[in-house]
Design a protein around this motif. Structure first.
Motif, PDB file in Angstrom:
ATOM      1  N   GLU A   1      41.592  37.288  42.067  1.00  0.00           N
ATOM      2  CA  GLU A   1      40.251  36.905  42.512  1.00  0.00           C
ATOM      3  C   GLU A   1      39.750  37.836  43.603  1.00  0.00           C
ATOM      4  O   GLU A   1      38.589  38.264  43.597  1.00  0.00           O
ATOM      5  N   ALA A   2      40.627  38.160  44.551  1.00  0.00           N
ATOM      6  CA  ALA A   2      40.244  39.070  45.633  1.00  0.00           C
ATOM      7  C   ALA A   2      39.910  40.444  45.081  1.00  0.00           C
ATOM      8  O   ALA A   2      38.954  41.091  45.528  1.00  0.00           O
ATOM      9  N   GLY A   3      40.702  40.886  44.106  1.00  0.00           N
ATOM     10  CA  GLY A   3      40.461  42.197  43.507  1.00  0.00           C
ATOM     11  C   GLY A   3      39.097  42.290  42.857  1.00  0.00           C
ATOM     12  O   GLY A   3      38.409  43.310  42.977  1.00  0.00           O
ATOM     13  N   ARG A   4      38.697  41.226  42.177  1.00  0.00           N
ATOM     14  CA  ARG A   4      37.374  41.216  41.532  1.00  0.00           C
ATOM     15  C   ARG A   4      36.258  41.394  42.567  1.00  0.00           C
ATOM     16  O   ARG A   4      35.329  42.182  42.372  1.00  0.00           O
ATOM     17  N   VAL A   5      36.372  40.642  43.663  1.00  0.00           N
ATOM     18  CA  VAL A   5      35.338  40.710  44.696  1.00  0.00           C
ATOM     19  C   VAL A   5      35.300  42.089  45.349  1.00  0.00           C
ATOM     20  O   VAL A   5      34.236  42.687  45.514  1.00  0.00           O
ATOM     21  N   ILE A   6      36.459  42.601  45.706  1.00  0.00           N
ATOM     22  CA  ILE A   6      36.516  43.887  46.406  1.00  0.00           C
ATOM     23  C   ILE A   6      36.083  45.025  45.504  1.00  0.00           C
ATOM     24  O   ILE A   6      35.371  45.942  45.935  1.00  0.00           O
ATOM     25  N   ARG A   7      36.470  44.985  44.243  1.00  0.00           N
ATOM     26  CA  ARG A   7      36.029  46.027  43.308  1.00  0.00           C
ATOM     27  C   ARG A   7      34.516  46.023  43.148  1.00  0.00           C
ATOM     28  O   ARG A   7      33.890  47.066  43.022  1.00  0.00           O
ATOM     29  N   ARG A   8      33.929  44.819  43.163  1.00  0.00           N
ATOM     30  CA  ARG A   8      32.480  44.706  42.998  1.00  0.00           C
ATOM     31  C   ARG A   8      31.743  45.176  44.254  1.00  0.00           C
ATOM     32  O   ARG A   8      30.746  45.904  44.171  1.00  0.00           O
ATOM     33  N   GLU A   9      32.235  44.771  45.423  1.00  0.00           N
ATOM     34  CA  GLU A   9      31.524  45.063  46.671  1.00  0.00           C
ATOM     35  C   GLU A   9      31.900  46.414  47.279  1.00  0.00           C
ATOM     36  O   GLU A   9      31.069  47.051  47.918  1.00  0.00           O
ATOM     37  N   TYR A  10      33.144  46.831  47.071  1.00  0.00           N
ATOM     38  CA  TYR A  10      33.624  48.073  47.689  1.00  0.00           C
ATOM     39  C   TYR A  10      34.410  48.891  46.663  1.00  0.00           C
ATOM     40  O   TYR A  10      35.641  49.009  46.738  1.00  0.00           O
ATOM     41  N   PRO A  11      33.720  49.470  45.682  1.00  0.00           N
ATOM     42  CA  PRO A  11      34.409  50.186  44.595  1.00  0.00           C
ATOM     43  C   PRO A  11      35.184  51.415  45.048  1.00  0.00           C
ATOM     44  O   PRO A  11      36.029  51.916  44.299  1.00  0.00           O
ATOM     45  N   ASN A  12      34.930  51.908  46.251  1.00  0.00           N
ATOM     46  CA  ASN A  12      35.650  53.088  46.734  1.00  0.00           C
ATOM     47  C   ASN A  12      37.046  52.753  47.263  1.00  0.00           C
ATOM     48  O   ASN A  12      37.844  53.658  47.502  1.00  0.00           O
ATOM     49  N   ILE A  13      37.326  51.491  47.481  1.00  0.00           N
ATOM     50  CA  ILE A  13      38.663  51.095  47.923  1.00  0.00           C
ATOM     51  C   ILE A  13      39.599  51.102  46.713  1.00  0.00           C
ATOM     52  O   ILE A  13      39.336  50.445  45.708  1.00  0.00           O
ATOM     53  N   GLY A  14      40.687  51.837  46.810  1.00  0.00           N
ATOM     54  CA  GLY A  14      41.667  51.855  45.730  1.00  0.00           C
ATOM     55  C   GLY A  14      42.604  50.667  45.851  1.00  0.00           C
ATOM     56  O   GLY A  14      43.245  50.487  46.895  1.00  0.00           O
TER      57      GLY A  14
END
Length: 212
Positions: free
Chosen positions: A64-77
């Motif tokens: 769930e956290a990965g989905r949010v972070i990928r959506r909001e901060y796509p530059n974070i690997g």
């Protein structure tokens, strides 16, 4: 300097990871959190390069956290480090476009190498995870509809599914990395995906290949 946030609900594991990484030149652990919501909160508060994250955490889990972070901060690997190697979880995580998926039995040298590769833009899959993807491709019947991909693009996509880097693909096909990148851009467009991880996952779902 590669700035890393560790997200895991086990304090001893976080401490162990920090000790491994703090001795590596060019790598800095800038924060630690114990759950997925903490990972989301820290992503919203500070800039960093890589999130080293477990999946099975209380409250908001890693998926769930990965989905949010990928959506909001796509530059974070996002580099997943977990004990969960179930087919369902692997496909779910790859679908959101994480940068890498490693199992917790990985040795420290491979972990550090994986972090550096993710930072440089290379996708990382542990051999066990790659094997899971290969199992998905072992028996399917090829489809005539290949989304308009050319023979060369299908060839490159096959290498992507196998976890090959751009350099490895170029060497195998005797073409430059730039040419590989150009083909990948075309593949992403035709498959309506954003990156190589999603492309590999879609190839699995569409049953494009039969492996010997």
């Amino acid at each position: 300097m590669i700035q890393i946030v560790i997200a895991d609900d086990h304090p001893l594991l976080r401490e162990g990871l920090r000790r491994i990484l703090e001795f590596e030149k060019g790598i800095e652990v800038v924060a630690e959190v114990g759950d997925g919501q903490g990972a989301i909160n820290i992503a919203r508060k500070m800039k960093f390069d890589i999130l080293l994250m477990d999946l099975n955490m209380p409250g908001v889990n890693g998926l769930e956290a990965g989905r949010v972070i990928r959506r909001e901060y796509p530059n974070i690997g996002i580099l997943v480090l977990t004990v969960d190697d179930s087919d369902e979880k692997i496909l779910q995580v790859l679908q959101i476009g994480v940068a890498g998926y490693l199992l917790k039995d990985v040795d420290s040298k491979t972990l550090v190498q994986s972090i550096r590769k993710v930072f440089s833009g290379e996708p990382i899959l542990s051999p066990a995870v790659t094997g899971k993807l290969m199992e998905q491709l072992s028996n399917p019947t090829p489809l005539r509809d290949n989304c308009g991909l050319s023979d060369r693009e299908m060839e490159i996509l096959h290498y992507v599914v196998q976890g090959s880097s751009n350099r490895e693909i170029g060497t195998s096909l005797f073409i430059s990395e730039k040419t590989v990148k150009n083909h990948l851009s075309s593949i992403y467009r035709k498959l309506s995906v954003d990156d190589r991880t999603q492309a590999a996952l879609k190839a699995v779902k569409l049953k494009f290949f039969v492996l010997d």
